[in-house]
Design a protein around this motif. Structure first.
Motif, PDB file in Angstrom:
ATOM      1  N   PRO A  80      45.324 -69.236  46.586  1.00 33.18           N
ATOM      2  CA  PRO A  80      46.654 -68.676  46.870  1.00 33.18           C
ATOM      3  C   PRO A  80      46.650 -67.784  48.099  1.00 33.18           C
ATOM      4  O   PRO A  80      45.716 -67.002  48.324  1.00 33.18           O
ATOM      5  CB  PRO A  80      46.965 -67.858  45.616  1.00 33.18           C
ATOM      6  CG  PRO A  80      46.108 -68.438  44.552  1.00 33.18           C
ATOM      7  CD  PRO A  80      44.855 -68.908  45.239  1.00 33.18           C
ATOM      8  N   GLY A  81      47.687 -67.939  48.909  1.00 33.05           N
ATOM      9  CA  GLY A  81      47.858 -67.063  50.058  1.00 33.05           C
ATOM     10  C   GLY A  81      47.224 -67.561  51.332  1.00 33.05           C
ATOM     11  O   GLY A  81      47.601 -67.136  52.418  1.00 33.05           O
ATOM     12  N   ASP A  85      51.574 -70.598  48.816  1.00 29.14           N
ATOM     13  CA  ASP A  85      52.020 -69.624  47.826  1.00 29.14           C
ATOM     14  C   ASP A  85      52.561 -70.402  46.638  1.00 29.14           C
ATOM     15  O   ASP A  85      53.408 -71.294  46.804  1.00 29.14           O
ATOM     16  CB  ASP A  85      53.126 -68.719  48.394  1.00 29.14           C
ATOM     17  CG  ASP A  85      52.605 -67.767  49.459  1.00 29.14           C
ATOM     18  OD1 ASP A  85      51.503 -67.227  49.266  1.00 29.14           O
ATOM     19  OD2 ASP A  85      53.294 -67.587  50.476  1.00 29.14           O
ATOM     20  N   ARG A  87      54.860 -70.707  44.403  1.00 28.85           N
ATOM     21  CA  ARG A  87      56.202 -70.225  44.127  1.00 28.85           C
ATOM     22  C   ARG A  87      57.148 -71.422  44.050  1.00 28.85           C
ATOM     23  O   ARG A  87      56.840 -72.513  44.544  1.00 28.85           O
ATOM     24  CB  ARG A  87      56.671 -69.264  45.237  1.00 28.85           C
ATOM     25  CG  ARG A  87      55.765 -68.057  45.441  1.00 28.85           C
ATOM     26  CD  ARG A  87      55.834 -67.098  44.261  1.00 28.85           C
ATOM     27  NE  ARG A  87      55.046 -65.874  44.494  1.00 28.85           N
ATOM     28  CZ  ARG A  87      53.817 -65.691  44.036  1.00 28.85           C
ATOM     29  NH1 ARG A  87      53.217 -66.652  43.334  1.00 28.85           N
ATOM     30  NH2 ARG A  87      53.181 -64.562  44.260  1.00 28.85           N
ATOM     31  N   SER A 219      48.117 -66.409  40.030  1.00 29.00           N
ATOM     32  CA  SER A 219      49.080 -66.163  41.094  1.00 29.00           C
ATOM     33  C   SER A 219      50.502 -66.333  40.596  1.00 29.00           C
ATOM     34  O   SER A 219      51.400 -65.568  40.951  1.00 29.00           O
ATOM     35  CB  SER A 219      48.815 -67.114  42.265  1.00 29.00           C
ATOM     36  OG  SER A 219      49.808 -66.989  43.255  1.00 29.00           O
ATOM     37  N   ASN A 223      53.639 -62.978  39.179  1.00 26.50           N
ATOM     38  CA  ASN A 223      54.818 -62.859  40.039  1.00 26.50           C
ATOM     39  C   ASN A 223      56.074 -62.869  39.175  1.00 26.50           C
ATOM     40  O   ASN A 223      56.314 -63.810  38.419  1.00 26.50           O
ATOM     41  CB  ASN A 223      54.874 -64.014  41.033  1.00 26.50           C
ATOM     42  CG  ASN A 223      56.162 -64.001  41.837  1.00 26.50           C
ATOM     43  OD1 ASN A 223      56.505 -62.994  42.449  1.00 26.50           O
ATOM     44  ND2 ASN A 223      56.873 -65.117  41.826  1.00 26.50           N
TER      45      ASN A 223
END
Length: 296
Positions: A80-81, A85, A87, A219, A223
């Motif tokens: 992740p990142g 991401d 999301r 991750s 969130n």
């Protein structure tokens, strides 16, 4: 680029293929040679195999695709990142690109759990790619920062922060990624206990043992921002079917029913004695329901 792993695909027997997206390998299954395309999108921790009871039947009338979102199933699980991401905006873009590059035309999108939010996000991004949406027990995101109340509003962010510390987060995930824990969770999620088989447990367990799976999961669960279904539904211009298991322990039926008030929702179907994953628990109900919806 698409790599075909099977040369013996028929309408009833899906073939597994791989597509390169943003430099990462994405797995999907496909079956059917004619009819309007349908794209199936799984929920958290699942994969295209969670649609194994649906693909062959739907493929008798449609070209069917079931995708592994990046980070899940047999798809790549980059850290992740670094470039990804985990999301809804990322997964929505993945669906948009898949429709454009692989399917090549507009499709009916079908989601379960968080897959519903992915489908909604994709439809908001590029409505011209989407013929309709069928949402099965849509994730309500009850842990979202806008929905936390009282004591949990204070404590939950601290728990999330603790899980971002790698030794703690990975230890937590290692305890979850055990067959007995997965089985227990499924027995809670499914109203029909006989649907919780060794095959199903293995479908969820195997990808969880891949390198990077823990980081993807952590991750996502740490969130509490991003879109809610009630944020996306007002932006939807295509017809929406909502179907909801009345015995869903994670996404309460009455809260799901409230989503039917949005103008885009043309049909709301209560599913008696069914839990969180109706496509797997009650395919004899869901498959004809979807076929009827696609032909309206």
């Amino acid at each position: 680029m698409i790599i075909n792993e099977s040369s013996s695909s028929t309408e009833q027997q899906p073939s597994t293929q791989f597509w390169q997206w943003r430099g990462y390998s994405i797995a999907y299954q496909t079956a059917g040679t004619s009819g309007t395309p349908v794209l199936l999108i799984h929920g958290l921790g699942a994969s295209c195999l969670h649609w194994r009871k649906n693909i062959g039947i739907l493929a008798e009338q449609h070209r069917v695709y079931a995708i592994d979102l990046i980070g899940f199933g047999a798809s790549a699980k980059p850290k992740p990142g670094e470039a990804i991401d985990y999301r809804f905006e990322t997964w929505g873009a993945q669906i948009n690109d898949f429709c454009g590059e692989v399917i090549g035309e507009g499709a009916h999108l079908v989601g379960n759990s968080i897959g519903c939010l992915v489908a909604l996000q994709a439809a908001v991004n590029q409505p011209e790619q989407v013929k309709s949406l069928a949402l099965l027990d849509c994730a309500l995101r009850l842990q979202h920062e806008r929905k936390l109340k009282g004591f949990r509003r204070i404590t939950f962010p601290y728990v999330q922060k603790l899980l971002t510390y790698p030794p703690i987060g990975h230890f937590f995930f290692s305890k979850l990624a055990q067959p007995q824990v997965i089985r227990k969770a499924l027995l809670k999620a499914y109203s029909r206990q006989e649907a919780v088989t060794d095959e199903l447990v293995d479908i969820l367990l195997k990808p969880a043992q891949d390198e990077g799976a823990a980081d993807v999961f952590l991750s996502f669960i740490t969130n509490s921002t991003g879109p809610l279904p009630e944020d996306l539904l007002p932006q939807i211009s295509v017809p929406v079917l909502l179907a909801w298991g009345k015995n869903d322990p994670w996404e309460p039926f009455e809260q799901g029913k409230a989503l039917a008030e949005f103008p885009a929702v043309k049909q709301f179907v209560p599913l008696e004695d069914i839990g969180h994953c109706p496509q797997d628990e009650a395919p004899e109900i869901i498959n004809p329901l979807l076929n009827d919806w696609f032909t309206q």
